[in-house]
Design a protein around this motif. Structure first.
Motif, mmCIF file in Angstrom:
data_model
loop_
_atom_site.group_PDB
_atom_site.id
_atom_site.type_symbol
_atom_site.label_atom_id
_atom_site.label_comp_id
_atom_site.label_asym_id
_atom_site.label_seq_id
_atom_site.Cartn_x
_atom_site.Cartn_y
_atom_site.Cartn_z
ATOM 1 N N ASN A 229 45.221 52.888 -30.924
ATOM 2 C CA ASN A 229 45.062 54.237 -31.455
ATOM 3 C C ASN A 229 46.290 54.629 -32.259
ATOM 4 O O ASN A 229 47.417 54.580 -31.748
ATOM 5 N N SER A 249 39.014 47.464 -29.921
ATOM 6 C CA SER A 249 38.703 48.760 -30.532
ATOM 7 C C SER A 249 39.933 49.241 -31.290
ATOM 8 O O SER A 249 40.985 49.494 -30.688
ATOM 9 N N ASN A 251 41.377 52.156 -33.861
ATOM 10 C CA ASN A 251 41.032 53.518 -34.249
ATOM 11 C C ASN A 251 42.181 54.199 -34.981
ATOM 12 O O ASN A 251 43.310 54.257 -34.465
ATOM 13 N N THR A 280 37.538 51.623 -36.652
ATOM 14 C CA THR A 280 37.140 52.979 -37.048
ATOM 15 C C THR A 280 38.283 53.682 -37.769
ATOM 16 O O THR A 280 39.450 53.566 -37.355
#
Length: 1007
Positions: A229, A249, A251, A280
């Motif tokens: 993140n 993941s 982000n 993302t």
């Protein structure tokens, strides 16, 4: 004013490991040595204000640990426990060898740097006491860090700072860790830094902020369930040979994964796989430097991605500043994409673009992704739910026979629904230990179960640990332990897994096998020191029969971070001296039901093979890593073991007449299996009889001849990023090489980014379609039908010849039929007593013999009661009820006896299939045209004044007036001159290191 402290429910939940009675020992360590230590017992406060650096380091160092100047040891293991709290540190926590740092998973303790922090990592996992790391990073085994928050936010963002410095090797892991870093502009914080090593595993790790989340380089690694993140760059790949990222993941980062290190002629990243992941709100997903043919080495920067979701990622993949795969400002899923070298039946090809995703069996998939499960820590159970084996009477001292005590507590705890806790120690057993369905076992600092005695040293192999009995059903969970042997244990199968599990799979996390090389094993320097000058086998150093066997009745097993190791060196010797220890087999899976996951596993130094999958199906493997034996081929495999037909052991009989390095262990064998999906493999052969001159990355690689073996009937066999080192043939099928190392050179290893059996090989190829899943169904049993005696013309074969297992002298009708069906063919023909031919159609106007079966009269060499054709006659069989189609090939094939007439009465004559090498049999090469034909090469050689023309590898033309550098008729005949010409697919243009040779004007004699 009174302060009110709010305590979360999780904080109120004590962790069983903190409160259980601690009585673990080091069986072969110093007297009175304590394995467990709580940092608060050494003065750490964990209050967020007190500097706890000294107290934590004191807890780690207590008892005379292996630190600066110590090479390695197994005798001073430690678990350093951190209760919940915030531990302020002003300099690095210095890790010691064989250490587990464990926090409370119910309320993660925080290691928080002061603003003036100094050191290389809040935890330094391998300190630079000099210009070099303290421990050789490829020998840093058996350690963990789990359940922590590493907080760097007190350190100014523009000051370089690192969370964990982690050079590491096999049997190591990070789990359930959070990195908190500065997210300010210009931040220089790095969460994880790993610059070297030979393996490792990460799972359930979160990176918040920072310049780089994970700054990593290692030979190979498996990283699963990582979240990034607000990093500038989520992952910076320094270097590698192979890497798997699963369930990642990313982000709101500026860059996702940057694997572009190096320059145009010296790339640093070998290969990478990204699966079941998402990116993302990140401008660039992946940055590579792959740019063939400019890229050097040729396959550096190989990449496979599969099932990756993008959301607001404008550039999916960028290379050298250019977009090679556009992304989206919306959402999309990349089904599969790759770049690198691809195996095809016509040879190796370079590719960059979309590919068909693997067909995933539904039994391996959960929620559209491969099933995964993290190691259970039983953090919601109280200490009363655990049964200690030492409290139940087991000694764990490596001397007392603990067989009965262990079996009793395992049975009683399982019946009561309790978890069996193996306190740290070495538990000697003299008979098989049975783990029944329903059992849960957890170790401490890699508790050891060690076999000893005559029960495991017989001609009837016996398991040391048996999980379930044949036909039993249920679930077992097993974590943080080692199974080992003591002395000569030639009949020991260390782990036998029989259990059939439906529903939630059984699991084996951080469970390893270890044969020799550790204190108390009697398989150390004193007993088993290497002696490459001797050919005598030391029977006292036969340490095992097999490391692990997943049997026919087993199903539903999830394996994560397991290392099956036969020692190549003595961990407890200060010089890490090399050893010669024999262990027959690595991991055998011959379950007929299948359904297994092997996540981050490694198998090393076994005599016959490392991994073997036989008669099984539905297996996920990634990343898998092997090393073959350092002493090979002294002795030659299978010595000192006898191949067992019931185990589908390789016999190495096909090595007769070949160089000695053919008698070397396989890295991976897949036999009569389906739905085997390999996501990253590293199969390495570093030495030949302890000499390392045969594995020069990018140079000569000939430690052993073969590495990966495909045999029998195969279906849906797919390998992404196959890396080999030191092997001439990277992968072979039914004795035929499919890929040579020399065609696939990478940064140090050799890499084949995409291997799939071609359509028609095995039972079927991999089917197209995005995110496809299939349900397992029983295969159809087909029988062979005799079609009678057929003609076969030497100048134009009816069908193509193939070798059979065991060689020509073993030829039988059934053996040839099995070979052909395994290669995906429906026609099998036997000729001249010992020749096998396969195909799907009859070519060159061959057909039923006009004289019937008269000339199909030669008995088979392997079974004189059967007939195997005759001179120019085939005993032909078809699989099932197929008819016999007639092919379209004509005598323009390279196998024809003559072709082009150039001047007067002179012609070009076919001389046969000849060997070639890098030194070249014909020394004058020609430019490769877009469409090579036999006639075109002949014409180029004629115009250059040459009388010999040779065509190789579909499109290469060579000319000369004589043969050079040992070139000669290929010993296997025309077998490997089987690649179609790029300009005329009905002609053959040589093969891998094989020339279709023609001479001009000479119809007979020697070219």
């Amino acid at each position: 004013m009174k302060l009110i402290h709010f305590v979360s429910k999780r904080q109120l939940t004590p962790y069983w490991y903190e409160t259980i009675t601690h009585q673990g020992i080091s069986a072969f360590g110093p007297s009175g040595y304590e394995v467990f230590r709580n940092v608060k017992d050494y003065g750490a406060k964990g209050d967020g204000f007190t500097d706890d650096t000294a107290a934590i380091n004191a807890a780690i160092n207590a008892g005379g640990r292996c630190g600066g100047g110590c090479a390695s040891t197994t005798t001073t293991p430690a678990v350093v426990y951190f209760p919940s709290g915030t531990y302020l540190i002003s300099s690095s926590i210095i890790d010691q060898y064989y250490t587990q740092l464990i926090g409370n998973p119910n309320d993660l303790p925080t290691l928080k740097a002061t603003a003036e922090f100094s050191g290389f990592g809040l935890v330094d996992g391998d300190k630079y006491y000099s210009a070099n790391l303290n421990w050789v990073s490829t020998n840093v085994f058996c350690r963990q860090i789990r359940n922590f928050i590493f907080d760097l936010t007190n350190i100014l963002g523009t000051t370089s700072a690192t969370g964990i410095h982690w050079p590491t090797a096999q049997a190591t892991s990070l789990q359930n860790v959070v990195f908190q870093m500065s997210a300010e502009v210009g931040t220089k914080h790095v969460g994880l830094f790993c610059e070297s090593g030979s393996g490792g595993f990460l799972t359930d790790v979160t990176f918040n902020g920072g310049n780089i989340g994970a700054d990593v380089g290692n030979q190979q690694f498996t990283m699963r369930n990582l979240t990034f993140n607000n990093c500038v760059t989520a992952i910076f790949q320094i270097w590698n040979w192979g890497w798997v990222y699963q369930g990642i993941s990313i982000n709101n980062c500026q860059k996702g994964i940057d694997m572009s290190t190096g320059n145009a002629t010296g790339k640093s990243v070998g290969s990478m796989i990204l699966i079941d992941s998402s990116i993302t709100d990140t401008p660039v997903g992946i940055i590579t430097a792959y740019d063939p043919p400019v890229t050097g080495p040729p396959t550096a920067g190989s990449l496979i991605i599969e099932n990756v979701e993008l959301s607001n990622v404008p550039t999916a993949i960028e290379s050298n500043g250019d977009t090679v795969l556009a992304g989206t400002t919306g959402t999309t899923t990349i089904a599969a994409w790759g770049e690198g070298h691809e195996y095809t039946p016509a040879g190796i090809k370079t590719f960059q673009g979309s590919i068909m995703p693997n067909t995933r069996p539904s039994s391996l998939v959960s929620g559209g992704k491969y099933y995964v499960r993290s190691k259970p820590q039983y953090n919601n159970l109280p200490a009363s739910s655990f049964s200690s084996v030492r409290s139940a009477g087991a000694a764990g001292d490596g001397k007392t026979d603990d067989s009965a005590a262990l079996q009793k507590v395992i049975n009683s705890a399982t019946a009561a629904g309790k978890v069996v806790f193996f306190d740290a120690g070495t538990y000697l057993v003299t008979s098989t230990l049975l783990i029944p369905a329903g059992a849960k076992l957890v170790g401490e600092s890699y508790s050891v179960i060690m076999s000893s005695g005559s029960f495991f040293n017989t001609n009837t192999p016996q398991p040391v640990v048996r999980v379930g009995t044949s036909g039993s059903t249920g679930q077992v969970e097993w974590s943080d332990m080692i199974v080992a042997t003591h002395g000569n244990q030639a009949g020991a199968i260390l782990i036998e897994w029989n259990l059939a599990t439906s529903g939630t799979p059984s699991g084996m996390w951080d469970v390893h096998t270890r044969i020799g090389g550790f204190a108390g094993s009697d398989l150390q320097l004193a007993q088993c020191e290497k002696n490459p000058e001797s050919t005598t086998i030391n029977n006292a150093c036969i340490g095992g029969f097999m490391s692990m066997h997943i049997t026919a009745s087993a199903t539903g097993l999830y394996m994560e971070n397991n290392w099956l190791w036969t020692a190549d060196h003595d961990i407890d010797d200060p010089a890490n001296t090399q050893l010669t220890i024999y262990n027959g087999r690595g991991l055998l899976i011959d379950s007929t039901v299948g359904t297994f996951w092997l996540v981050g596993t490694a198998v090393e130094h076994h005599t016959l093979y490392q991994y073997q999958l036989a008669n099984t199906k539905n297996v996920y493997m990634g990343f898998i890593q092997t090393e073959t034996r350092y002493y090979q081929p002294n002795p030659q495999a299978p010595a000192p073991f006898t191949p067992q037909t019931s185990l589908n052991d390789p016999t190495f009989s096909n090595c007769a007449g070949q160089t000695s390095n053919c008698y070397d262990a396989w890295g991976l064998r897949i036999v009569n299996s389906e739905n085997v999906l390999v996501y990253g493999a590293g199969h390495y052969s570093f030495v030949n009889n302890y000499a390392a001159t045969c594995s020069v990355g990018g140079g000569s690689e000939n430690c052993q001849l073969n590495m990966v073996d495909l045999e029998g009937a195969l279906s849906n066999i797919n390998i992404y990023c196959l890396n080999t080192l030191g092997a001439v043939n990277m992968i072979s099928e039914a004795g035929k090489s499919l890929a040579l190392y020399s065609d696939n050179v990478n940064v140090f290893t050799d890499d084949l980014a995409l291997f799939r059996l071609a359509s028609g090989s095995g039972l079927s190829g991999s089917a197209p379609g995005p995110a496809t899943t299939t349900s397992a169904s029983p295969s159809v049993s087909l029988s062979w039908k005799s079609l009678g005696c057929y003609t076969d013309n030497d100048g134009g074969r009816a069908i193509k010849g193939y070798p059979v297992p065991g060689g020509a002298k073993a030829m039988t009708v059934e053996l040839c039929q099995s070979t052909c069906s395994g290669l995906g063919y429906v026609l099998a023909g036997l000729e001249y007593a010992d020749e096998c031919y396969c195909g799907n159609s009859i070519n060159y106007n061959n057909g039923p013999a006009p004289d019937g079966n008269v000339k199909c009269n030669m008995p088979c060499d392997g079974n004189p009661n059967e007939t195997c054709g005759g001179p120019s006659r085939l005993d032909l069989y078809s699989l099932g009820t197929v008819s016999v189609p007639t092919g379209t090939q004509t005598s323009t094939s390279a196998a024809a006896s003559a072709s082009v007439t150039d001047t007067g009465d002179k012609t070009w004559f076919f001389r046969g299939c000849y060997t070639d090498s890098a030194a070249r049999t014909l020394t004058h090469g020609n430019p490769v045209p877009d469409a090579m034909t036999v006639e075109l090469c002949q014409s180029m050689c004629y115009e250059g004044g040459y009388i010999l023309a040779g065509i190789e590898y579909t499109d290469q033309c060579y000319c000369d007036n004589s043969l050079h550098n040992g070139g000669t008729l290929a010993p296997e005949g025309n077998l490997y001159c089987d690649m179609p010409c790029t300009g005329n697919s009905s002609q053959t243009c040589g093969g891998n290191n094989r020339l279709d040779l023609y001479s001009y004007g000479f119809g007979n004699g020697t070219a």
